[in-house]
Design an enzyme around this catalytic site. Structure first.
Site, PDB file in Angstrom:
ATOM      1  N   ARG A 247     -26.636  37.053 -35.890  1.00  0.00           N
ATOM      2  CA  ARG A 247     -26.370  37.159 -37.321  1.00  0.00           C
ATOM      3  C   ARG A 247     -25.875  35.813 -37.838  1.00  0.00           C
ATOM      4  O   ARG A 247     -25.121  35.104 -37.157  1.00  0.00           O
ATOM      5  CB  ARG A 247     -25.320  38.239 -37.620  1.00  0.00           C
ATOM      6  N   GLU A 276     -29.975  35.086 -47.081  1.00  0.00           N
ATOM      7  CA  GLU A 276     -31.120  35.316 -46.200  1.00  0.00           C
ATOM      8  C   GLU A 276     -32.154  36.128 -46.981  1.00  0.00           C
ATOM      9  O   GLU A 276     -31.837  37.254 -47.390  1.00  0.00           O
ATOM     10  CB  GLU A 276     -30.666  36.076 -44.956  1.00  0.00           C
ATOM     11  N   HIS A 295     -35.941  36.242 -40.145  1.00  0.00           N
ATOM     12  CA  HIS A 295     -35.324  37.428 -39.555  1.00  0.00           C
ATOM     13  C   HIS A 295     -36.380  38.407 -39.016  1.00  0.00           C
ATOM     14  O   HIS A 295     -36.453  39.566 -39.429  1.00  0.00           O
ATOM     15  CB  HIS A 295     -34.439  38.144 -40.583  1.00  0.00           C
TER      16      HIS A 295
END
Length: 337
Positions: A247, A276, A295
Site C-alpha cells: 500500500r 492513486e 494497482h
C-alpha cells in the site's frame, strides 16, 4: 418446516460474473434461500444494512458498502447474521473487529489475491533487475539500450522482504530456488519462524542497507503507516531495487522521490500515496528509473475466478456445517491487512 436461512449476495452483478460465483448458487439453494442485488452497479448502503439484519450469511466484495456501523453492536443473541464471506482480501474497512471477537464468522479470499500478487512481485523483480522495462522503453524511442552492467541476474542477490504476510511468505517461498539470500523484517515473526522460510530476521534499517532488492509486503496498521522514510531510502545500496505491491500509505513518497531523482536506485510502484492513480503531472512519471503500474498486481483472470471459488466453497461449507477453509481468526485482526 423451518424457513431456510438467507444468503444475501451484496456485490454487483459484474463482480458476480467476474468471479464465477453464480455457479455455486444451485448448491447453496439446496439448504438456503439465495437473494442477490440485481444491480446496476454496487448495492446501496441502506439495502445492505437492511439485509444484514435478516440474513444468516452475507457475501461481500469490492464495492459493498461498509457494515461497520450496522454491525457495531452485533451479538449472537440479537442478530441472525452468523457469517460474512468476503470475495476480496482486506475486511477491515468493511466490518467492526469487535464483532469477530463476539463470535461473528468471517471468511475472505485473501489467499487468491496473495498468489497473484506474489507472482507479480517475482516478475517485477526479474523484469526490473534485467532492465526489461527500460530496454523496451528505449528501444521504442530509438534510443540506446541500458548498459549491460546495469542488468543483473537474480541468483546471488540479497532480497529483503518487509512483512511476512500471506504475500510476503509466498514471495520468500518462490524465491528459494533462485539461490538468493533472504532478509526479513517483521516484528511479529520469531527467528525460528523466519528460518522456516529460509530467511534471516534483521532490523528494517539493516534490511534496507544490506539488500539488493527491497520488497514491501506489510499490512496497513498504525505501526506500519509511513514506515519507510528518508532514513531508509538513503540507506539503500546504489543500484538496488525497491518494489511496493503493498500500500502506498506505508511509504513517505516525498522521501522516495527525492532519492529516486538522484538515480541511485530504481523502483517499481504498483501503489502510491496520497493519490492513486497519480495525477498526470506527477514527477514520478518523469523518472526513467521508476516503473509505475496502476494497482494491478492482484489482477488476473485466474485470481478473479479463485476469489469466487474460495468464497463459494466457504458459504457451502457453512451451510453443510463444515469448517471454513479461509476463516479470518479474530486474534489476527490487529496485524492483518
Amino acid at each position: 418446516m423451518t424457513d431456510k436461512p438467507i444468503v444475501f449476495v451484496a456485490i454487483s452483478p459484474d463482480l458476480i460474473a467476474q468471479t464465477g460465483l453464480e455457479r455455486f448458487f444451485p448448491q447453496w439453494e439446496e439448504s438456503a434461500r439465495v437473494e442477490r442485488w440485481q444491480g446496476p452497479a454496487n448495492p446501496p448502503a441502506d439495502l445492505v444494512a437492511e439485509a444484514a439484519g435478516r440474513a444468516e450469511v452475507m457475501v461481500t466484495g469490492w464495492g459493498t458498502p461498509s457494515l461497520i456501523e450496522p454491525l457495531r453492536g452485533w451479538a449472537l443473541e440479537t442478530s441472525p447474521l452468523r457469517l460474512v464471506v468476503h470475495t476480496a482480501g482486506s475486511v477491515k474497512f468493511l466490518l467492526p473487529g469487535e464483532a469477530l471477537e463476539r463470535g461473528l464468522l468471517v471468511s475472505h479470499a485473501n489467499d487468491s489475491l496473495a498468489e497473484a500478487v506474489a507472482e507479480f512481485t517475482i516478475g517485477a523483480i526479474l523484469g526490473m533487475r534485467r532492465q526489461i522495462f527500460l530496454s523496451a522503453q528505449r528501444y521504442k524511442a530509438h534510443q540506446p539500450a541500458p548498459a549491460y552492467t546495469s542488468m543483473r541476474e537474480l541468483p546471488g542477490s540479497v532480497v529483503g522482504i518487509i512483512g511476512a504476510s500471506a504475500i510476503g511468505r509466498r514471495v520468500m517461498e518462490w524465491l528459494r530456488p533462485w539461490q538468493v539470500k533472504i532478509l526479513l523484517f517483521d516484528p511479529y515473526v520469531s527467528a525460528a519462524q523466519a528460518a522456516q522460510w529460509g530467511a534471516e530476521p534483521v532490523s528494517l534499517l539493516d534490511l534496507c542497507r544490506l539488500s539488493d532488492i527491497v520488497s514491501l509486503h506489510a499490512p496497513i496498521t498504525p505501526e506500519t503507516v509511513g514506515m519507510l522514510g528518508a532514513e531508509h531510502f538513503s540507506a539503500m545500496k546504489t543500484g538496488a531495487l525497491f518494489v511496493n505491491t503493498a500500500r502506498g500509505v506505508l511509504v513517505d513518497h516525498a522521501a522516495l522521490l527525492a532519492e529516486l531523482q538522484t538515480g541511485r536506485f530504481s523502483a517499481l510502484l504498483d501503489v502510491t500515496d496520497p493519490t492513486e492513480p497519480l495525477p498526470p503531472d506527477s514527477p514520478f512519471f518523469a523518472l526513467e528509473n521508476c516503473v509505475l503500474v496502476p494497482h494491478q498486481a492482484g489482477n488476473s483472470l485466474e485470481a478473479r475466478l479463485r476469489q469466487g471459488k474460495y468464497a463459494g466453497e466457504d458459504v457451502l461449507a457453512y451451510l453443510e456445517h463444515r469448517s471454513l477453509s479461509h476463516r479470518v481468526p479474530p486474534e489476527k485482526w490487529r496485524t492483518m491487512a
